[in-house]
Design a protein around this motif. Structure first.
Motif, mmCIF file in Angstrom:
data_model
loop_
_atom_site.group_PDB
_atom_site.id
_atom_site.type_symbol
_atom_site.label_atom_id
_atom_site.label_comp_id
_atom_site.label_asym_id
_atom_site.label_seq_id
_atom_site.Cartn_x
_atom_site.Cartn_y
_atom_site.Cartn_z
ATOM 1 N N GLN A 18 64.458 -44.156 43.565
ATOM 2 C CA GLN A 18 63.451 -44.654 42.594
ATOM 3 C C GLN A 18 63.490 -43.868 41.491
ATOM 4 O OE1 GLN A 18 63.167 -47.406 44.694
ATOM 5 N NE2 GLN A 18 60.997 -47.493 43.249
ATOM 6 N N GLY A 19 64.357 -42.637 41.155
ATOM 7 C CA GLY A 19 64.218 -42.076 40.087
ATOM 8 C C GLY A 19 64.429 -40.256 40.330
ATOM 9 N N THR A 48 67.327 -48.673 43.075
ATOM 10 C CA THR A 48 65.674 -48.699 43.025
ATOM 11 C C THR A 48 65.212 -50.093 43.481
ATOM 12 O OG1 THR A 48 63.967 -48.000 41.508
ATOM 13 C CG2 THR A 48 65.581 -49.526 40.504
ATOM 14 N N VAL A 51 59.264 -51.586 40.778
ATOM 15 C CA VAL A 51 59.460 -50.995 39.284
ATOM 16 C C VAL A 51 59.881 -49.677 39.202
ATOM 17 C CG1 VAL A 51 56.871 -52.066 39.162
ATOM 18 C CG2 VAL A 51 57.084 -49.796 39.741
ATOM 19 N N GLY A 52 60.349 -49.579 37.889
ATOM 20 C CA GLY A 52 60.890 -48.316 37.443
ATOM 21 C C GLY A 52 62.518 -48.520 37.372
ATOM 22 N N ASP A 53 62.882 -47.894 36.550
ATOM 23 C CA ASP A 53 64.597 -47.634 36.084
ATOM 24 C C ASP A 53 65.439 -47.080 36.679
ATOM 25 O OD1 ASP A 53 63.946 -45.286 35.139
ATOM 26 O OD2 ASP A 53 63.944 -45.901 33.013
ATOM 27 N N GLY A 54 64.960 -46.179 37.829
ATOM 28 C CA GLY A 54 65.758 -45.228 38.888
ATOM 29 C C GLY A 54 66.433 -44.329 37.948
ATOM 30 N N SER A 256 49.893 -42.799 39.413
ATOM 31 C CA SER A 256 50.875 -42.415 39.250
ATOM 32 C C SER A 256 52.021 -43.034 39.897
ATOM 33 C CB SER A 256 51.161 -40.590 39.247
ATOM 34 O OG SER A 256 51.190 -40.585 40.781
ATOM 35 N N ILE A 257 51.905 -43.531 40.850
ATOM 36 C CA ILE A 257 52.962 -44.290 41.562
ATOM 37 C C ILE A 257 52.652 -45.892 41.601
ATOM 38 C CG2 ILE A 257 53.380 -42.313 43.142
ATOM 39 C CD1 ILE A 257 52.069 -43.666 45.404
ATOM 40 N N GLY A 258 51.812 -46.383 40.748
ATOM 41 C CA GLY A 258 51.358 -47.866 40.614
ATOM 42 C C GLY A 258 50.730 -48.521 41.930
ATOM 43 N N ASP A 297 55.900 -39.273 44.326
ATOM 44 C CA ASP A 297 56.172 -38.551 42.899
ATOM 45 C C ASP A 297 56.699 -37.353 43.105
ATOM 46 O OD1 ASP A 297 55.695 -37.310 40.545
ATOM 47 O OD2 ASP A 297 53.399 -37.956 40.339
#
Length: 316
Positions: A18-19, A48, A51-54, A256-258, A297
């Protein structure tokens, strides 16, 4: 009645696809070790999800665990779970044994059939149909455990259907005997049978207590079918955690984690320390002897502090 869970029965589980960089993972592992959590685990994914760009991009599970093996001292390390589609069984046996040596025998080895088609497409990895993936998983488990069990100086052969092995020196060996194997999932037949045959631990990821109880019963029945004591296995669950000292902090961590606090309370371990402790006790009463806390997170190290100091102390 199942014994009360302790802090050492809580394991931190991360999703670095996830990043997360290696340094991010190391910071969480070191804090978890300092606080006394039982283990630091990571997923084994290359893409990922949601959501998110990883960014900065995926880290390879066993490369990262090799680094953690040298940069930590006491905490156990593992995957929940590696995908059998990603690696050949012989080289995987080498990698896991080497990381176990590097850590002084602190590895737990989770292996599964693989499920996320998109990451296979994104990185050019073949993705067979489900039945073949389970065939390959079982064959990999046969080969890996066979290699580790082969005495030094002898060779290992396996006729194989997908991975024939001929005259292998079956080296290197793990630090002090084969690492514990973790098998998990919700399949009604083959998953329990594989757990009964190979696993030291059976895990259910992100399911209800009712389904956990049902699947635990299937694994126990599968053990009895092959005359294995069902109590030889550890039964565990993986659940997302979102704890806050008060409701405002719960809401902040959820945002913070949607996610929404209400949804996290329904499907995971969420709320104030007292609420989270009560939920963990309910899983213990359902037969869970170990809980993997999915931390989304990885920058929020205070979350670990809160769980260790304010949740774990309420579990007895």
């Amino acid at each position: 009645m199942t014994a009360a869970l302790q802090l050492a029965d809580l394991r931190i589980f991360t999703e670095p696809q996830q990043g997360a960089s290696y340094d991010d993972l190391l910071a969480v592992a070191l804090r978890a070790e300092e606080l006394g959590f039982g283990a630091f685990f990571r997923s084994d994914h290359y893409l990922t999800m949601g959501v998110g760009d990883g960014l900065p991009g995926p880290t390879d599970a066993w490369v990262a665990l090799a680094g953690l093996a040298r940069d930590t001292s006491t905490i156990r390390l593992g995957t929940l779970v590696s995908s059998a589609t990603f690696r050949l069984p012989g080289p995987l046996a080498v990698s896991v044994a080497q990381v176990d040596q590097m850590s002084g025998g602190r590895v737990d080895f989770g292996l599964g059939a693989g499920w996320f088609a998109a990451e296979h497409e994104a990185y050019g990895i073949p993705f067979p149909k489900l039945g073949e993936r389970f065939d390959r998983l079982e064959e990999q488990l046969d080969i890996i455990t066979g290699m580790w069990a082969t005495p030094v100086g002898e060779t290992y052969d396996n006729p194989g259907g997908h991975y024939p092995v001929v005259n292998s020196p079956a080296l290197p060996k793990p630090h002090a005997g084969p690492p514990p194997i973790i098998i998990g999932g919700g399949g009604p037949k083959r998953t329990p049978a594989l757990a009964a045959k190979f696993a030291a631990e059976f895990n259910t990821p992100f399911v209800s207590r009712e389904f956990f109880t049902q699947q635990r019963g299937r694994v126990r029945a599968a053990c009895e079918t092959i005359d294995r004591d069902p109590n030889d296995l550890v039964y565990s669950a993986a659940l997302i955690v979102c704890c806050g000292a008060n409701e405002a902090e719960v809401a902040r961590r959820a945002a913070s984690i949607g996610r929404e606090p209400s949804e996290l309370r329904e499907n995971g371990l969420a709320g104030t320390p007292g609420e989270v402790a009560e939920r963990i006790r309910s899983w213990r009463d359902a037969g869970a002897e170990r809980i993997y806390l999915q931390m989304m997170d990885l920058d929020d190290l205070d979350h670990l502090n809160l769980i260790a100091h304010d949740v774990a102390t309420q579990l007895n």
